[in-house]
Design a protein around this motif. Structure first.
Motif, short mmCIF file in Angstrom:
data_model
loop_
_atom_site.label_atom_id
_atom_site.label_comp_id
_atom_site.label_asym_id
_atom_site.label_seq_id
_atom_site.Cartn_x
_atom_site.Cartn_y
_atom_site.Cartn_z
N CYS A 65 79.63 36.83 82.89
CA CYS A 65 80.98 36.09 83.47
C CYS A 65 81.43 35.37 82.47
O CYS A 65 80.86 34.63 81.61
CB CYS A 65 80.48 35.04 84.61
N ASN B 2 89.47 25.97 95.47
CA ASN B 2 89.14 27.21 94.33
C ASN B 2 88.27 26.61 93.21
O ASN B 2 88.29 27.19 92.15
CB ASN B 2 90.63 27.43 93.64
N PRO C 204 87.77 30.96 90.60
CA PRO C 204 88.33 32.37 90.62
C PRO C 204 88.74 33.14 89.51
O PRO C 204 88.72 34.16 89.04
CB PRO C 204 89.61 32.42 91.70
N LYS C 205 89.62 31.93 88.61
CA LYS C 205 89.98 32.62 87.15
C LYS C 205 89.89 31.18 86.34
O LYS C 205 90.27 30.33 86.72
CB LYS C 205 91.31 32.92 87.25
N GLN D 26 83.84 31.87 85.49
CA GLN D 26 84.68 32.89 86.57
C GLN D 26 83.98 33.69 87.35
O GLN D 26 83.08 34.36 86.85
CB GLN D 26 85.64 33.51 85.52
N SER E 198 82.57 36.53 89.13
CA SER E 198 82.64 38.25 89.09
C SER E 198 82.93 38.73 90.42
O SER E 198 83.75 39.73 90.58
CB SER E 198 81.25 38.62 88.37
N PRO F 28 84.60 36.98 93.51
CA PRO F 28 85.27 35.80 94.06
C PRO F 28 85.41 35.79 95.46
O PRO F 28 85.18 34.74 96.24
CB PRO F 28 86.63 35.93 93.37
#
Length: 349
Positions: free
Chosen positions: A214, A241, A268-269, A295, A297, A299
C-alpha cells in the motif's frame, strides 16, 4: 424440479421447498425495447395469479430466439427497479438463460462479453477477493460477529437480490459473486439462507489475497501538542474519508496487543500533505513519525465496513485482521489473537 397442473397460469413448478406460478411470453426478437413491455405484462399476470393461488411465488419468463448479455442486463435493471418481489427470467432458443432469483442461479447461462481478446483466450474466473467481493464476504459473516465490530446489517440473506440490496451493488455483481463462491465450494447447498462453508480455507485464501503493498506517507504534526489528540481531531475533520487502521484500530475495538507502532490512517487516495484540506502535517521519512497515512488497497471494503467508534471511523475487525497479519512488528501475533477470539468461532459455525 417438478411440474404441477394449474388452470390459472401457464405453468406451476416446484423447486425444492419453493413453488412458483409461471407466466410465459414469447417474442420473435430479443430487443430490450420489445422485451421489457411484454415482461412488465408477464410480471403483472404472474403476480395476480400468485395472489390467487395463495401459496406460490410469481415467476415471469420471456422466451426469445436469442438472448444477449445486454438484454440480460436490461432485464436485471428493470426487475431491480420495478419488480423486486417477482422473479423474472429470460430463455432463448439458443440455450441462453437468465433468472433474477437466487433459487435458479445454477440455471443461468449467459453469453460472454463480445471482445477480440475473449476470442483469443479462455474466460477467467471471477476474482473472489476483489474489493466489492470482500465487502460482500463481510456482509455474509456480519450476523455471526459481536456488535460493534463491523458496520453491516446483522442478518442472514435469502438470495442474491437480498445481498445486492444490502451491499448496494448490482444484482448481476452479487449473482456472479455467489456463483463463484458456489463453484469453488464455499457456499452451502442445503441452507435456506446464504451460508459460507469451508471457512478455514476461505479465510486462508482471503488473507493471502489481501497481501498487497500500500502506498503510504509517514507524517509528523507541525504543532508539538499530544499526537493522540491531534489524530482524533484529524479523523473527526475527515469523518467520511479517513479511518484509523491496524494496531490502533485493534486498540479501539478492545483487542489491542501490540504497542509502539505509529497509528495508521487509511485514506481512499494519498493527499498532498500540508495542503489546505490536510493542514498541520509534514512528510516525515523517519522511524519515529506521529502517524502514517496509508492508501487503502480495497477502499470499498475498508470504508463501508468501518465502525464509528466514539466519533471516529475505525476499520472493522475483519479488516484489522487482514491488515496486521503481515506487518513486521508482531503483526502475526495480533492477527492470531483476532483469529482465535473472533474468526475461529466462525470456522466452527
Amino acid at each position: 424440479m417438478q411440474h404441477e397442473d394449474s388452470l390459472s397460469a401457464d405453468l406451476l413448478i416446484r423447486h425444492g421447498k419453493h413453488r412458483f406460478i409461471v407466466e410465459i411470453k414469447a417474442l420473435s426478437e430479443g430487443r430490450p425495447d420489445r422485451v421489457l413491455p411484454v415482461l412488465s405484462m408477464a410480471i403483472l399476470q404472474a403476480k395476480a395469479a400468485a395472489e390467487l393461488s395463495g401459496n406460490a411465488l410469481p415467476l415471469a419468463i420471456i422466451f426469445v430466439p436469442e438472448a444477449s448479455l445486454s438484454l440480460a442486463k436490461h432485464v436485471e435493471v428493470f426487475a431491480q427497479r420495478f419488480a423486486k418481489d417477482v422473479s423474472v427470467g429470460i430463455i432463448s432458443g439458443r440455450g441462453e438463460q437468465y433468472f433474477s432469483d437466487e433459487v435458479f442461479q445454477q440455471l443461468n447461462r449467459l453469453p460472454e462479453e463480445p471482445s477480440r481478446a475473449s476470442a483469443r483466450r479462455p474466460s477467467q474466473a471471477i476474482n473472489l477477493f476483489s474489493d466489492l467481493n470482500q465487502w460482500m464476504l463481510k456482509l455474509l459473516l456480519a450476523w455471526e460477529l459481536p456488535n460493534g465490530l463491523l458496520n453491516a446489517p446483522k442478518r442472514q440473506f435469502k438470495n442474491g437480490s437480498d445481498l445486492a440490496e444490502a451491499a448496494q451493488v448490482s444484482a448481476m455483481s452479487a449473482s456472479r459473486f455467489l456463483q463463484q463462491l458456489r463453484s469453488e465450494g464455499y457456499l452451502s447447498d442445503s441452507s435456506p439462507h446464504l451460508k459460507l462453508v469451508r471457512r478455514e480455507e476461505l479465510f486462508r485464501r482471503w488473507g493471502a489475497a489481501a497481501m498487497r503493498a500500500c502506498p503510504e506517507i509517514p507524517c509528523r504534526f507541525l504543532l508539538r501538542a499530544p499526537a493522540a489528540q491531534q489524530i482524533r481531531g484529524l479523523l473527526s475533520h475527515h469523518s467520511k474519508n479517513a479511518c484509523l487502521g491496524l494496531f490502533s484500530a485493534a486498540d479501539e475495538l478492545g483487542i489491542g496487543h501490540v504497542s509502539g507502532v505509529p497509528p495508521y490512517i487509511y485514506v481512499p487516495k494519498l493527499p498532498k500533505v500540508g495542503a489546505s484540506d490536510w493542514p498541520g502535517l509534514m512528510a516525515y521519512p523517519s522511524d519515529r513519525p506521529d502517524l502514517i497515512l496509508r492508501q487503502a488497497s480495497f477502499p470499498q471494503s475498508t470504508f463501508r465496513g468501518a465502525v464509528n467508534h466514539d466519533g471516529i471511523l475505525v476499520t472493522d475487525i475483519l479488516q484489522v485482521w487482514l491488515d496486521v497479519m503481515n506487518h513486521p512488528t508482531r503483526g502475526s501475533e495480533q492477527a492470531g489473537l483476532i483469529y482465535k477470539k473472533y474468526l475461529l468461532p466462525l470456522v466452527g459455525n
